[in-house]
Scaffold this motif. Structure first.
Motif, PDB file in Angstrom:
ATOM      1  N   ARG A 155      11.079  51.005  80.484  1.00 31.22           N
ATOM      2  CA  ARG A 155      10.695  52.396  80.282  1.00 31.22           C
ATOM      3  C   ARG A 155      11.760  53.359  80.847  1.00 31.22           C
ATOM      4  O   ARG A 155      12.083  54.371  80.254  1.00 31.22           O
ATOM      5  N   LYS A 215      14.862  52.800  81.156  1.00 27.44           N
ATOM      6  CA  LYS A 215      16.043  52.747  80.294  1.00 27.44           C
ATOM      7  C   LYS A 215      15.834  53.602  79.050  1.00 27.44           C
ATOM      8  O   LYS A 215      16.726  54.304  78.608  1.00 27.44           O
ATOM      9  N   GLU A 216      14.586  53.514  78.518  1.00 30.01           N
ATOM     10  CA  GLU A 216      14.291  54.332  77.339  1.00 30.01           C
ATOM     11  C   GLU A 216      14.369  55.811  77.664  1.00 30.01           C
ATOM     12  O   GLU A 216      14.841  56.608  76.865  1.00 30.01           O
ATOM     13  N   ARG A 217      13.906  56.167  78.847  1.00 28.39           N
ATOM     14  CA  ARG A 217      13.946  57.581  79.240  1.00 28.39           C
ATOM     15  C   ARG A 217      15.388  58.067  79.319  1.00 28.39           C
ATOM     16  O   ARG A 217      15.726  59.140  78.841  1.00 28.39           O
ATOM     17  N   THR A 234      20.407  61.272  74.291  1.00 28.74           N
ATOM     18  CA  THR A 234      20.377  61.868  72.954  1.00 28.74           C
ATOM     19  C   THR A 234      20.359  63.390  73.056  1.00 28.74           C
ATOM     20  O   THR A 234      21.069  64.086  72.327  1.00 28.74           O
ATOM     21  N   GLU A 235      19.564  63.898  73.985  1.00 30.14           N
ATOM     22  CA  GLU A 235      19.449  65.341  74.176  1.00 30.14           C
ATOM     23  C   GLU A 235      20.797  65.918  74.605  1.00 30.14           C
ATOM     24  O   GLU A 235      21.248  66.937  74.084  1.00 30.14           O
ATOM     25  N   SER A 239      23.739  64.594  74.125  1.00 29.70           N
ATOM     26  CA  SER A 239      24.745  64.465  73.060  1.00 29.70           C
ATOM     27  C   SER A 239      24.750  65.699  72.181  1.00 29.70           C
ATOM     28  O   SER A 239      25.798  66.194  71.783  1.00 29.70           O
ATOM     29  N   ARG A 240      23.527  66.198  71.883  1.00 22.85           N
ATOM     30  CA  ARG A 240      23.416  67.391  71.038  1.00 22.85           C
ATOM     31  C   ARG A 240      24.116  68.586  71.681  1.00 22.85           C
ATOM     32  O   ARG A 240      24.870  69.311  71.036  1.00 22.85           O
ATOM     33  N   GLY A 245      17.856  56.865  77.732  1.00 17.37           N
ATOM     34  CA  GLY A 245      18.358  56.927  76.365  1.00 17.37           C
ATOM     35  C   GLY A 245      17.988  58.234  75.678  1.00 17.37           C
ATOM     36  O   GLY A 245      18.798  58.840  74.995  1.00 17.37           O
ATOM     37  N   ARG A 246      16.720  58.671  75.915  1.00 19.32           N
ATOM     38  CA  ARG A 246      16.269  59.943  75.325  1.00 19.32           C
ATOM     39  C   ARG A 246      17.051  61.113  75.895  1.00 19.32           C
ATOM     40  O   ARG A 246      17.445  62.025  75.174  1.00 19.32           O
ATOM     41  N   GLN A 247      17.271  61.071  77.201  1.00 17.39           N
ATOM     42  CA  GLN A 247      18.042  62.142  77.834  1.00 17.39           C
ATOM     43  C   GLN A 247      19.466  62.166  77.288  1.00 17.39           C
ATOM     44  O   GLN A 247      20.048  63.225  77.095  1.00 17.39           O
TER      45      GLN A 247
END
Lengths: 187, 247
Positions: free
Chosen positions: B80, B82-84, B90-91, B93-94, B86-88
């Protein structure tokens, strides 16, 4: 040597006294570096001296307006011919850029009599000039000069054709002529 | 837990306004147009630039794209967390893509695209600051024209002491944190990312500290770029002739 090496954003000289060359841009009245490299000042006769930033090694290759390019025609329709830009100047690009030769940019004279199918066919190799940065998909190319146009084309029989005039090419095998906007290649 | 000892030292022995050791290696990846490895303390990231090259057919929203990938080996913890991360990523990167679009001149990006890939090898706080720095260094290494060199820095206010460049242990706390991407020439903030509740005075304090940190990082990044260029100049033959470099 090291004091001449500059980084992007470095103020080089005043834009009022120097003109900005390759690898620089003008901001707030100053010529600033946009590359990492060696600063170089070239004196030009009469005008302002030119400031450039020279980079060693590989450089990004992007078509610029006025650049001579070699392109391969992919699609032809009555209004335009699509082409893939394969070389910029003498340098090949890693991945082709899209280009468009519009009907009004094929030749300089008698622009309204141009027929696209009598000028290019898919597969032709064309020397062209970049007109502008075009739309967001492709560069606009022009062949409206004597030295620009088709330099290599294959006939229906699959043979490379020989130019016989600025409008015609002939197949050496079948002797059939096909119409093209032929480039006048100077040796 | 005590984050700053009475002697004024942090858990890892640093002073509150001390950055971790920065290591930069440029052009280490073959087969890319430019690359940079950045190590900030134990945070290790690798960035690679592909392009500028012809834009793929089909409309694209942006000509420059920056993708931050957090590798599975980079963080401890369960799936979990690691997934968090990953989401951060992605954010962020934008936000980084946006900032880079401002930084690269429009005529380069008109019909060409640039891909920036950042791989996180080891995460130990200040992750996105390291990613942004690596991405910018890789762009400069690729010879993409840039308006300016920027740097990113992460700060936090722990036990009412402003700390620069938080480690993973420090950044796990529910304390005010701010990370910025700072443009030195225009003295402006390109990206700001804040976490947890904070007062405006705390934000001001953090921004001031982060700016100082960014200026220090930019100095180090410039040094790395210049020394790699000097090295290149000394190893290869003297200046290329004018004809060679023009086109």
């Amino acid at each position: 040597m090291s004091d001449q090496v500059v980084c992007p954003g470095d103020r080089l000289v005043s834009a009022a006294e120097y003109s900005a060359g390759h690898g620089t841009h003008v901001r707030d009245g100053y010529v600033c570096a946009s590359l990492v490299g060696v600063k170089q000042v070239t004196k030009t006769g009469g005008q302002k001296p030119l400031v450039e930033v020279i980079r060693r090694g590989s450089q990004p290759l992007v078509p610029k307006p006025g650049a001579a390019v070699t392109a391969k025609v992919t699609k032809v329709n009555p209004r335009l011919a699509s082409a893939e830009i394969l070389c910029i100047g003498t340098k090949p690009v890693d991945q082709p850029f899209n280009g468009i030769i519009r009907v009004q940019d094929v030749r300089a004279t008698e622009v309204d009599k141009v027929e696209m199918y009598s000028s290019f066919r898919p597969g032709d190799i064309v020397r062209a000039e970049v007109l502008s940065l075009g739309d967001s998909r492709s560069y606009y190319l022009s062949t409206a000069k004597n030295e620009l146009g088709v330099v290599y084309a294959k006939s229906v029989a699959g043979q490379p054709m020989v130019a016989i005039s600025w409008q015609e090419m002939q197949c050496p095998q079948t002797k059939a002529t096909e119409k093209r906007k032929v480039a006048k290649v100077t040796a | 837990m005590e984050f700053v000892s009475p002697e004024g030292l942090r858990l890892d022995g640093r002073r509150p306004k001390e950055l971790r050791k920065l290591r930069i290696k440029l052009g280490s990846l073959d087969g890319t147009d430019g690359s940079a490895f950045v190590q900030l303390g134990n945070t290790k990231v690798l960035a690679a630039v592909f392009g500028p090259r012809g834009a793929p057919t089909g409309a694209r929203s942006s000509a420059i794209s920056c993708v931050i990938a957090v590798s599975a080996i980079s963080v401890q913890g369960d799936r979990r967390s690691k997934e968090r991360l990953g989401r951060q990523a992605t954010e962020f990167s934008r936000a980084l893509t946006n900032a880079m679009e401002q930084l690269v001149p429009a005529d380069i990006l008109k019909n060409a695209c640039i891909d920036v890939h950042v791989q996180v090898l080891q995460a130990d706080g200040g992750l996105f600051a390291a990613c942004a720095n690596a991405a910018l260094l890789a762009l400069a290494n690729a010879g993409v024209p840039l308006r300016d060199i920027c740097a990113a820095c992460h700060t936090g206010l722990l036990e009412s002491t402003a700390l620069v460049d938080l480690s993973a242990q420090e950044s796990m706390q529910q304390a005010p944190q701010a990370a910025i991407l700072y443009e030195c020439r225009t003295q402006s903030i390109a990206i700001m990312q804040t976490d947890n509740k904070m007062s405006t005075t705390a934000l001001e304090e953090l921004l001031e500290l982060a700016t100082e940190g960014c200026i220090a990082l930019v100095t180090a990044m410039r040094q790395a770029l210049i020394s790699s260029t000097v090295q290149q100049l000394s190893t290869s033959a003297p200046h290329a002739s004018a004809a060679q470099r023009r086109d």
